[in-house]
Design a protein around this motif. Structure first.
Motif: not given
Ligand code: KG4
Ligand code: ZN
Length: 334
Positions: A115, A137, A163, A167, A180, A184, A271, A275, A303
């Motif tokens: 990341h 997340g 995250g 959620d 999320g 947002d 992720g 935001n 991801d």
């Molecule tokens: O990095 P990622 O794709 O997967 C993990 O490794 O966890 O992150 C996913 C997280 C989820 O909790 C999702 O709700 C959050 O990122 N997320 C957001 C937004 N877009 C994705 N949280 C807040 N605002 C957003 N725009």
């Protein structure tokens, strides 16, 4: 000479493959799993099965789209952890099979390092050392990044990841998973000061996000007793209040870390880096406090395998490989 690397990501609910070639990521294919929508979270066993269905077409697309044949490859990389064990197992097993069949070395990539290294896919790239707030997340960390493979954790969450807080609070409000991005979008239409939620202040650069979930749960429960339609009538303002508290907590610790280290190059990854309020707060800090801010392109925040491919090229250059007996690790120390 720049290596040709096929990279696979399967740590959670996206099955992804990318090819790194001629010094850059040339294909980045992601299949997002829709099977979890009705369950309010990722169901690990369903994630593993969906990875099994997606992995061959996703790898084929990444290889064909970059005009790469297995004989062209110098290595196969996979996300070794952290993540869901069964999900990681699919990517790891596929990568091992491919490496064995074509006599290729294997690279086991750390998902959170990947990341961070997403910042080196495209310009502008930070210079070392820089600070990186990784927000996903599963993780919330402030890292001091010394070089591509040396990262020190300055602070991290003691309980939920940010995250996860997004959620879980979104779920309390009846929003679907992952909440999320939905929260947002609604927050942008609401008043952030109508319903203020508490911000937990932990020692040093650590975070705690489990309190806000309880605060929202009890607040909404009490209001519904008086007005059963409370959530519907105040959804945007509730989302805005939650967003303000969550981003406030992230920014406070990040500001303290900048002051403590004197490092003003600040990157975000993961992720939640997608935001809108976090991006706005960082841009404000850049304008007002002279921070140099690095925000990855949206497709490299959530991801993806492009970041795994970029990270794998750094591992390759450093001569860091794993053997066929490498196992995926649900918890993978830095
Ligand atoms: O990095 P990622 O794709 O997967 C993990 O490794 O966890 O992150 C996913 C997280 C989820 O909790 C999702 O709700 C959050 O990122 N997320 C957001 C937004 N877009 C994705 N949280 C807040 N605002 C957003 N725009
Ligand atoms: Zn992630």
């Amino acid at each position: 000479m720049s290596p040709v690397i096929l990279a696979i990501e399967s740590s959670c609910d996206e099955t992804a493959a990318a090819v790194f070639k001629q010094g850059k990521v040339v294909t980045n294919i992601v299949a997002t799993q829709s099977v979890h929508k009705n369950y309010g979270g990722v169901v690990p066993e369903m994630a593993s099965r969906a990875h099994l269905q997606h992995i061959i077409p996703v790898v084929n697309d990444a290889m064909a789209g970059s005009d790469t044949r297995p004989e062209d490859l110098n290595a196969v990389a996979f996300t070794q952890g952290p993540g869901l064990l069964g999900a990681l197992m699919v990517g790891a097993s596929f990568a091992k099979g491919m490496a064995l069949a074509h006599g290729l070395p294997l690279i086991g990539v750390h998902h959170m390092k990947a990341h961070v290294l997403a910042h080196f896919i495209d310009e502008p790239m930070p210079e070392f050392p820089f600070l990186c707030l990784t927000v996903s997340g599963g993780h919330t960390q402030i890292l001091k990044v010394e070089d591509p493979l040396t990262m020190e954790i300055l602070g991290q969450t003691c309980d939920d990841a940010v995250g996860e807080a997004y959620d879980k609070t979104a779920k309390i409000l009846g929003l679907s998973y992952p909440g999320g991005p939905i929260l947002d979008a609604l927050a942008q239409k609401g008043n952030p000061d109508k319903f203020p939620f508490p911000q937990t202040n932990m020692p040093n650069f650590d975070f705690s996000f489990s309190g806000i979930k309880t605060a929202v749960l009890y607040f909404v429960r009490d209001q519904i007793k008086v007005n059963p339609d409370f959530i519907n009538e105040h959804l945007n303002d509730l989302c805005a209040g939650i967003q303000k508290a969550l981003v406030g907590m992230l920014m406070q610790k990040l500001e303290e870390a900048v002051k403590h280290t004197g490092i003003r190059q600040v990157a975000i990854a993961g992720g939640v880096a997608a935001n809108s309020a976090l991006r706005a707060a960082l841009n404000k800090a850049a304008a007002q406090s002279g921070w140099q801010v690095f925000i990855p392109e949206f497709q490299y925040c959530t991801d993806n395998a492009a970041m795994v491919a970029r990270a794998a090229a750094f591992y390759y250059d450093a001569g860091i490989f794993v053997n066929q007996d490498a196992v995926p690790l649900a918890r993978f120390p830095f």
